[in-house]
Design a protein around this motif. Sequence first.
Motif, PDB file in Angstrom:
ATOM      1  N   ASN A  33     -45.232  26.065 -17.683  1.00 19.77           N
ATOM      2  CA  ASN A  33     -46.324  25.292 -18.288  1.00 19.77           C
ATOM      3  C   ASN A  33     -46.435  25.724 -19.750  1.00 19.77           C
ATOM      4  OD1 ASN A  33     -47.489  27.842 -18.096  1.00 19.77           O
ATOM      5  ND2 ASN A  33     -48.836  27.281 -16.400  1.00 19.77           N
TER       6      ASN A  33
ATOM      7  N   SER B 166     -41.798  25.363 -11.958  1.00 17.49           N
ATOM      8  CA  SER B 166     -41.370  24.266 -12.839  1.00 17.49           C
ATOM      9  C   SER B 166     -40.665  24.783 -14.088  1.00 17.49           C
ATOM     10  CB  SER B 166     -42.583  23.419 -13.243  1.00 17.49           C
ATOM     11  OG  SER B 166     -43.138  22.766 -12.122  1.00 17.49           O
TER      12      SER B 166
ATOM     13  N   ALA C  57     -50.619  19.074 -17.050  1.00 18.10           N
ATOM     14  CA  ALA C  57     -49.328  19.688 -16.725  1.00 18.10           C
ATOM     15  C   ALA C  57     -49.110  21.030 -17.408  1.00 18.10           C
ATOM     16  CB  ALA C  57     -48.199  18.730 -17.093  1.00 18.10           C
TER      17      ALA C  57
ATOM     18  N   ASN D 158     -51.850  26.452 -12.423  1.00 16.94           N
ATOM     19  CA  ASN D 158     -51.796  25.537 -11.284  1.00 16.94           C
ATOM     20  C   ASN D 158     -52.942  25.772 -10.294  1.00 16.94           C
ATOM     21  OD1 ASN D 158     -50.947  27.539  -9.359  1.00 16.94           O
ATOM     22  ND2 ASN D 158     -48.819  27.294 -10.050  1.00 16.94           N
TER      23      ASN D 158
ATOM     24  N   PRO E 140     -51.116  21.437 -12.220  1.00 11.81           N
ATOM     25  CA  PRO E 140     -49.938  21.505 -11.342  1.00 11.81           C
ATOM     26  C   PRO E 140     -50.288  21.924  -9.915  1.00 11.81           C
ATOM     27  CG  PRO E 140     -49.413  22.429 -13.490  1.00 11.81           C
ATOM     28  CD  PRO E 140     -50.893  22.161 -13.499  1.00 11.81           C
TER      29      PRO E 140
ATOM     30  N   ALA F  44     -50.378  17.763 -11.270  1.00 19.37           N
ATOM     31  CA  ALA F  44     -50.104  17.136 -12.576  1.00 19.37           C
ATOM     32  C   ALA F  44     -48.768  17.626 -13.071  1.00 19.37           C
ATOM     33  CB  ALA F  44     -51.199  17.485 -13.581  1.00 19.37           C
ATOM     34  N   GLY F  45     -48.042  16.769 -13.755  1.00 19.17           N
ATOM     35  CA  GLY F  45     -46.764  17.158 -14.323  1.00 19.17           C
ATOM     36  C   GLY F  45     -45.607  16.821 -13.438  1.00 19.17           C
TER      37      GLY F  45
END
Length: 330
Positions: free
Chosen positions: A94, A150, A238, A242, A293, A329-330
């Motif tokens: 992120n 991510s 994003a 999270n 996230p 999100a993301g």
Amino acid sequence: MTAKDSKHPLRGIRSPLLPAVLALFVLSVNAQVDETLTEQVELEPAPEAGAEGYHQPPSLDDIPEGPFGDSVRSGWEAFVNTRQHPEAKRFVGNKQNCGNCHLAGGLAANSAPMWGAWGIYPKYRGKNDHVNTMDERIRGCFTYSMNANSSEAGGPPEPDSQVLKDLQTFFFWSAQGAPIGKNLPGRGYAAVPEPQNGSSVSRGEEVYQNQCSICHGSDGSGKFADDGRQIFPPLWGAGAYNWGAGMHRINTAAAFIKYNMPLGKASPVEKEAVLTDQQAWDVAAYINSHERPQDPRWEGNKASTDEKWHTHQCLYNETVRGHTLGDGAG
């Protein structure tokens, strides 16, 4: 009310009146979770600093030369500029740095300083139901606060990797002279009692726009320099922490905000605040009423993930502004 509702009284509530209902049902307040060696419980607030004050970490100017000092400096750089550090950045999924949740480079009392954390590991954590070493605890921060799944690496650093060694060397160096196994004054965030009126997303929006949006943006996306270096971190979306990060809990976020924000106006070391307890809780609720996230512990649907991992003060799988949170999100 179902049995599940009885266990978690916010379950099943899906209406615009949620903030008001939250005010009636939010649970007892403590800023931090944990810290016994046998089970994870709500932590007693850190003791007040006596005449001796807080632990005083060494000055950065006193980091020694040689391999040990090189590791301390690398760990400190990884902590403060995580997204730019040549090793640590591979594990950031992120737009956060470690130092966003630990002000003054992880050295300020009442801002979850690393010198306060060093002496209480290894310890049991209910979050993953086993004894965690400091190495594993840092990997957890990457997993949740830095959304490592991510990242370029696709997960947190491997155990005993160089970046984890450097971060722990920095923590050890900062804790020189501090006792082991003690809940030190200034450790964690200073507890902020839950207000009688609970928390309100709508009240929190007003606080956010007046006190926070100038740095973090009206859309919570933060601010960045032209070269991508972070100036102020995103708070939702994003680029944010999270749904598994500790900061998504309203009580934890309120405790951080109270004596750490607005940046430069509040003082964690002096315990000087700009916001009232009520405002801190309200703006914490507003910030955490936005998507971020997904929780890496995703169980396949929001209800199951909520039931297993979110039986605390948060808005995961709750309906706010007509949207049931937890899509990610993301």
